[in-house]
Design a protein around this motif. Structure first.
Motif, mmCIF file in Angstrom:
data_model
loop_
_atom_site.group_PDB
_atom_site.id
_atom_site.type_symbol
_atom_site.label_atom_id
_atom_site.label_comp_id
_atom_site.label_asym_id
_atom_site.label_seq_id
_atom_site.Cartn_x
_atom_site.Cartn_y
_atom_site.Cartn_z
ATOM 1 N N GLY A 52 1.501 6.951 -6.325
ATOM 2 C CA GLY A 52 0.252 7.641 -6.648
ATOM 3 C C GLY A 52 0.334 9.136 -6.439
ATOM 4 O O GLY A 52 -0.151 9.921 -7.259
ATOM 5 N N CYS B 66 0.836 -1.213 0.000
ATOM 6 C CA CYS B 66 0.000 0.000 0.000
ATOM 7 C C CYS B 66 0.865 1.255 0.000
ATOM 8 O O CYS B 66 0.556 2.228 -0.698
ATOM 9 N N ALA C 253 -10.316 10.651 -10.711
ATOM 10 C CA ALA C 253 -10.398 9.434 -9.896
ATOM 11 C C ALA C 253 -9.108 8.652 -10.117
ATOM 12 O O ALA C 253 -8.549 8.651 -11.217
ATOM 13 N N PHE C 254 -8.652 7.990 -9.055
ATOM 14 C CA PHE C 254 -7.356 7.311 -9.120
ATOM 15 C C PHE C 254 -7.375 6.106 -8.189
ATOM 16 O O PHE C 254 -7.831 6.192 -7.062
ATOM 17 N N ASN C 255 -6.862 5.003 -8.696
ATOM 18 C CA ASN C 255 -6.761 3.785 -7.884
ATOM 19 C C ASN C 255 -5.550 2.995 -8.373
ATOM 20 O O ASN C 255 -5.223 3.023 -9.552
ATOM 21 N N VAL C 256 -4.889 2.325 -7.461
ATOM 22 C CA VAL C 256 -3.792 1.435 -7.837
ATOM 23 C C VAL C 256 -4.052 0.079 -7.203
ATOM 24 O O VAL C 256 -4.232 -0.017 -5.985
ATOM 25 N N ASP C 257 -4.108 -0.957 -8.032
ATOM 26 C CA ASP C 257 -4.154 -2.330 -7.529
ATOM 27 C C ASP C 257 -2.729 -2.851 -7.555
ATOM 28 O O ASP C 257 -2.037 -2.726 -8.578
ATOM 29 N N TYR D 94 -2.505 0.866 -12.534
ATOM 30 C CA TYR D 94 -2.983 2.224 -12.282
ATOM 31 C C TYR D 94 -4.274 2.449 -13.054
ATOM 32 O O TYR D 94 -4.313 2.278 -14.272
ATOM 33 N N GLN D 95 -5.315 2.832 -12.334
ATOM 34 C CA GLN D 95 -6.611 3.157 -12.929
ATOM 35 C C GLN D 95 -6.823 4.652 -12.735
ATOM 36 O O GLN D 95 -6.980 5.113 -11.609
#
Length: 152
Positions: free
Chosen positions: A68, A61, A84-88, A108-109
């Motif tokens: 991020g 994380c 909007a931003f997300n990282v798996d 990265y989304q």
């Protein structure tokens, strides 16, 4: 001449940031709460995964959050702010002891009007390979790969 005007400027030391100082307090079983020693809000880590992410999950994380921050900042400087931003993050682990992380893949989304794929990919590359202090604190030989899902 005064002593001040004769300062040796041939050897300069790179400026350093103050050390990071944190404390981890045990809360029974495999639970620990980590805080900055300045008393900031805590994070719960649980090696059993019941009440929070494990320490290894927390490391992953931290990598996602660190990169991020850089990606969001780089895109904002390009005047293409992120909406909007997300990282798996997936970390492969060694099967033995210790079960260290051996490979990491980041997805990265990113959503945002006007963000071009090439600029988002460059922002990710810079974040992972140049700016993220968490990445630079990991084994430099550990493979870290990434991919982008833009406005998906």
């Amino acid at each position: 001449m005064s002593a001040e005007s004769l300062k040796d400027t041939t050897t300069t030391v790179a400026p350093t940031k103050p050390p990071a100082k944190v404390s981890v307090a045990w809360d029974g079983e495999h639970r620990f709460d980590g805080t900055r020693q300045s008393g900031s809000p805590s994070i719960r880590m649980d090696a059993s995964g019941k009440t929070g992410p494990s320490p290894v999950d927390t490391l992953l994380c931290a990598l996602g959050a660190c990169t991020g921050v850089d990606v969001v900042d780089i895109l904002a400087k390009r005047r293409t702010p992120v909406e909007a931003f997300n990282v798996d993050i997936e970390g492969e682990r060694f099967a033995g002891v210790p079960g260290r992380v051996t490979r990491i893949h980041l997805v990265y989304q990113i959503k945002g009007a006007g963000i071009e794929k090439e600029h988002a990919l460059r922002a990710i590359e810079l974040a992972v390979t140049k700016y993220c202090s968490v990445r630079d604190s990991l084994d430099p030989n550990m493979p870290i790969t990434w991919e982008l899902q833009l406005n998906a």
